[in-house]
Scaffold this motif. Structure first.
Motif, PDB file in Angstrom:
ATOM      1  N   TYR A 130       0.687  -1.144   0.091  1.00 35.41           N
ATOM      2  CA  TYR A 130      -0.085  -0.041   0.018  1.00 35.41           C
ATOM      3  C   TYR A 130       0.939   1.164  -0.070  1.00 35.41           C
ATOM      4  O   TYR A 130       2.040   1.347   0.558  1.00 35.41           O
ATOM      5  N   LYS A 131       0.219   2.263  -0.555  1.00 33.12           N
ATOM      6  CA  LYS A 131       0.888   3.743  -0.612  1.00 33.12           C
ATOM      7  C   LYS A 131       1.070   4.416   0.742  1.00 33.12           C
ATOM      8  O   LYS A 131       0.061   4.216   1.525  1.00 33.12           O
ATOM      9  N   ASP A 170       1.048   7.811   2.693  1.00 35.51           N
ATOM     10  CA  ASP A 170       0.654   9.275   2.675  1.00 35.51           C
ATOM     11  C   ASP A 170       1.357   9.930   3.681  1.00 35.51           C
ATOM     12  O   ASP A 170       1.311   9.946   4.762  1.00 35.51           O
ATOM     13  N   THR A 182      -4.505   2.398  -0.764  1.00 37.20           N
ATOM     14  CA  THR A 182      -4.338   2.489  -2.462  1.00 37.20           C
ATOM     15  C   THR A 182      -3.235   1.578  -2.585  1.00 37.20           C
ATOM     16  O   THR A 182      -1.945   1.857  -2.022  1.00 37.20           O
ATOM     17  N   ASP A 208      -1.431   0.484  -8.363  1.00 35.88           N
ATOM     18  CA  ASP A 208      -2.365   1.386  -9.130  1.00 35.88           C
ATOM     19  C   ASP A 208      -1.863   2.815  -9.121  1.00 35.88           C
ATOM     20  O   ASP A 208      -2.027   3.721  -9.847  1.00 35.88           O
ATOM     21  N   SER A 209      -1.011   3.245  -8.024  1.00 29.63           N
ATOM     22  CA  SER A 209      -0.629   4.583  -7.898  1.00 29.63           C
ATOM     23  C   SER A 209       0.694   4.696  -8.558  1.00 29.63           C
ATOM     24  O   SER A 209       1.023   5.794  -9.278  1.00 29.63           O
ATOM     25  N   ASP A 210       1.968   3.797  -8.275  1.00 33.27           N
ATOM     26  CA  ASP A 210       3.167   4.035  -8.663  1.00 33.27           C
ATOM     27  C   ASP A 210       3.708   2.955  -9.610  1.00 33.27           C
ATOM     28  O   ASP A 210       4.661   3.102 -10.244  1.00 33.27           O
TER      29      ASP A 210
END
Length: 845
Positions: A665-666, A668, A677, A681-683
């Motif tokens: 997970y990302k 924050d 997230t 999906d993000s990186d």
């Protein structure tokens, strides 16, 4: 102490020769030996004797009884024996008329002393020697010339020993040493006159200590104990000058050997600038039953005058109690408890690094009982943890633990596994822990006035484990149920106070029970693959895979229906949930629902090699484990971190081990936590490393030798010389032992604030000669770029002396200590010391 054993020679002659006068021995000449017979010689006076055993005498050359002079002569390897005593000499003469026995050696020009076959008496395991032994039975007096005998440590020597009436002896020219050299010992104690009372004491006049033949110390008189075993006496002090506390006399005291089972000592150290230290130690022991002791110390410091601005005062103390006892095979007591005023005691009283760097003192006193043939065991424990930095104390009195190991209650006595019913595989185990805990915490306040917080509370924990393990051929299935119950005498309630936005906490004093459980099922198997490469004598490589999957369920015990949690609204109107059992000994019930599916897989690689036609070697190549879990009940972050660990050994030389964790997970940076997230999906990446550690260690032994064709263990070593000069002309052997340990760890739970640890520690041991030994250890911190705690020691064996050198090159306690002392334990107070540490009286590196 001096010549104690030589006096036994005279006692032996007193009894032994009276026996000869009471039992005539006709001379027999066959085979160059003469044996004593138990009958009498008529016509000669016979003294009375209570000795009834047979006396035997032998002479290798001849045994002659001169009727005219009434004397018995034994020549060349003469020997007399009686019970466990045996006398040998080159010549033994017994005069029946004057009642004098005379034993001497024989002239021998090849011997350094000019004589050989000197008189030797053996009694049991002890050996006594002298150049000339005489004894007069009429006056009951005797003498030993050049008497020599080994003591418990070292040996004794006397020019002349004379026995007078009763058990009283006078010695001329007495000497004692622990040197292995009989001729020209490197040191010895000498006294021209001694008075010896057997089994009591020795009084010596004008005692000199000689080193290499030079007198270096003298006392007008000395009294030594003359008893075997421990003896009471004065403990020799040391003298010196301390940079802070002035001139001192340290370690002056007395040792009292109360009996064979206990002793006590007490010492005092006095400094001229306002310091006084007292120590005492009491010990007791009964072999195979119990042992223990009590140790206490007190240090009082008063530096400066009352009007001095830098005046310093301190009163520090310590008490240690130890006891170990096996009452019977099922019941034991083991304890080591220490009470101290604080860290200042160790700072003042010692330079030992382990004590100086100590942060806590942990004490335990435990009684353990188990019942043979049953699954039951019980332990009673007292635990105490004292923080030396803050003074905080955590104490458990008592701590009771009762255990019932795994039991199969439905299993029949003739259980074999085949044709067994399913219920026979049902098992349970139970554990009870009951604790009464006390705390004392020093709290620093903003006003500068510290306060003390005290708290005491009891708690009981019950754990019941139920397992079911039915047998299957290729898979192991284990349903399980775990139940826990906690008992407390209080709980808390919290309320929000809007007036000052504070949270009030009240205590509810009543009995309360907390009950929670979890249940689930686990499945595991084992897969094995084998292949045979048939190269380099490899007979096989085996890969073992151990997959495992389990499911666990646990309700949300923070739900209002259970009553274990409360809630209130804070200033922002948010609901804050709390446990009624915060701060309790065993905590409270779990706060969230758990429906977790856990995966893990283990990999083990092993290899087998053929050493010869009949011998195979088996060793591990690599071990790799990994695992992951998924919580169906979580509202976010359902995947746990992926963990992995590994270890391997390369050729038995290098050991490697480590672990790593990855998060999906990302992170924050605003909320400073992981959000729901996925990194994919993000990186665009699968996972992120959050922690990593690796350890590499190796150690090896080798040596430098003057001949590569010889085994190192069989090479003759130089006793005193170094090996740097003329290495091609000397025989030398230098064994070396080296070890390295490297640790690296990295924590990236917050990727923006990573932390790293990287250090290397090494130890080196080598011996330049048989008598020179060196050790060195040090560590290096690659992050701080500094060397930590280097330590170097050197040891030199000086025959009956020894030299010790300790050096801390850097750090707060940097300095060196050089000490040369006698090796014998009873004489170690005779030493020469040089050091650079300012607290010289307590430099016990």
């Amino acid at each position: 102490m001096v010549l104690r054993s030589s006096i036994l020679i005279l006692i032996f002659f007193s009894v032994f020769c009276e026996l000869l006068f009471s039992q005539g021995n006709p001379v027999e000449t066959p085979a160059d030996t003469v044996h004593g017979q138990n009958d009498s010689i008529h016509g000669y006076p016979v003294a009375e004797s209570e000795i009834t055993d047979i006396i035997n005498y032998i002479a290798s050359d001849s045994a002659v009884f001169d009727l005219k002079s009434n004397q018995l002569f034994l020549y060349n390897k003469a020997e007399l024996t009686y019970q466990d005593m045996r006398l040998t000499a080159g010549k033994i003469v017994i005069d029946r008329q004057t009642q004098i026995l005379d034993a001497t050696g024989v002239a021998d020009s090849t011997n350094e002393s000019g004589f050989s076959q000197l008189p030797v008496m053996i009694q049991g395991s002890e050996v006594y020697e002298g150049s000339h032994l005489t004894y007069n039975f009429k006056t009951r007096q005797g003498s030993v010339s050049q008497g020599f005998t080994e003591a418990d440590v070292g040996y004794y020597f006397g020019d002349k020993i004379k026995r007078v009436a009763g058990d009283l002896y006078y010695v001329k020219g007495g000497l004692y040493t622990t040197s292995s050299y009989r001729v020209n010992p490197e040191y010895f104690f000498s006294s021209p006159e001694m008075k010896i009372i057997p089994n009591d004491k020795i009084i010596a006049r004008s005692v000199f200590l000689y080193i290499e033949g030079v007198p270096v110390f003298w006392v007008p008189f000395a009294v030594f104990p003359n008893k075997k075993g421990r003896n009471s006496g004065i403990i020799t002090p040391t003298f010196g000058d301390d940079g802070t506390y002035g001139n001192y006399i340290a370690g002056l005291g007395y040792f009292w050997a109360i009996n064979d089972y206990m002793d006590i000592n007490a010492t005092l150290s006095y400094f001229t600038k306002g310091r006084l230290d007292l120590k005492s130690k009491f010990r007791y022991a009964l072999r195979y039953n119990f042992s223990g002791g009590i140790e206490a110390g007190y240090s009082r410091i008063r530096l400066g005058e009352d009007t001095d601005p830098d005046k310093f005062s301190s009163d520090a103390w310590m008490i240690n109690i130890r006891h170990n006892q096996r009452i019977d095979p099922t019941l034991t007591i083991d304890g080591n408890v220490t009470f101290t005023s604080g860290k200042s005691y160790f700072d003042n009283i010692t330079n030992n690094l382990n004590d100086l760097l100590r942060q806590n003192i942990v004490s335990n006193f435990t009684l353990t009982k188990f019942w043979e043939g049953t699954p039951f065991s019980l332990s009673l424990n007292y635990f105490r943890d004292q923080n030396l930095q803050t003074g905080d104390i955590n104490e458990r009195l008592p701590s009771i633990n009762f255990s019932n190991t795994e039991v199969f209650p439905f299993r029949s006595k003739d259980f074999t596994g085949s044709n067994a019913s399913a219920i026979e595989y049902l098992s349970y185990s139970y554990n009870l822990a009951a604790i009464y805990n006390r705390q004392k915490i020093n709290v620093e306040t903003t006003t500068g006035v510290d306060s003390v917080f005290k708290d005491s509370r009891p708690g009981v924990r019950h754990d019941l484990r139920i397992n079911f393990t039915p047998p299957f051929d290729f898979i192991t299935i284990r349903p399980f149920f775990n139940y826990t119950e906690l008992w407390y005498d209080r709980s808390i309630r919290k309320y929000f106070e809007p007036a000052d936005s504070s949270v009030l906490t009240t205590t509810v004093n009543r009995f309360e029970a907390v009950r929670f459980f979890n249940t689930g099922i686990s499945l595991s198997s084992k897969l094995i693959g084998i292949f045979t490469p048939e190269i380099f004598n490899i007979t096989g490589i085996r890969h073992t895979i151990t997959p495992s999957i389990s499911y666990s369920f646990q309700p949300d015990f923070s739900s209002p229906g259970f009553g274990y949690y409360g809630e209130y609204k804070d200033a922002e109107g948010d609901i804050v949930k709390y446990s009624h059992y915060e701060g309790s000994l065993f905590g409270g019930a779990p706060a969230s629902e758990l429906q977790s599916l856990n995966f893990s897989i283990g990999n083990l690689f092993e290899m087998k090699t053929l050493e010869n036609d009949t011998t195979e070697n088996k060793f591990q190549l690599f071990n790799l484990n990994t695992g992951l879990s998924y919580n169906f009940a979580a509202d976010s972050l359902r995947f746990s971190e992926l963990f992995t660990d590994f270890r391997t050994a390369i050729g038995g030389i290098l050991n490697i081990g480590g672990s790593a964790r990855f998060n999906f997970y990302k992170f924050d940076p605003v909320s400073n936590r992981r959000i729901n997230t996925f990194l994919w999906d993000s990186d665009g990446k699968l996972a992120e490393l959050t922690s990593f550690s690796i350890n590499l260690s190796t150690g090896f032994n080798f040596g430098f030798s003057s001949s590569s064709d010889l085994n190192l263990d069989s090479i003759e070593r130089l006793p005193n010389e170094t090996v740097f000069d003329k290495l091609d002309h000397v025989v030398y052997d230098i064994p070396v032992s080296v070890s390295f340990n490297y640790n690296y760890s990295e924590n990236k739970s917050n990727p923006f604030i990573p932390s790293r640890i990287s250090n290397l520690r090494t130890n080196l041991n080598f011996s330049l000669t048989r008598n020179w030994k060196f050790t060195a250890s040090a560590s290096y911190d690659f992050i701080r770029k500094e060397i930590g705690a280097p330590y170097i020691t050197a040891y030199r064996d000086l025959n009956s002396w020894e030299m010790l050198f300790n050096w801390y090159p850097t750090g707060f306690y940097r300095g060196f200590r050089l000490e040369i002392r006698i090796k014998a334990p009873d004489l170690r107070d005779i030493k020469i010391t040089k050091e650079t540490n300012s607290r010289g009286a307590f430099s016990d590196f």
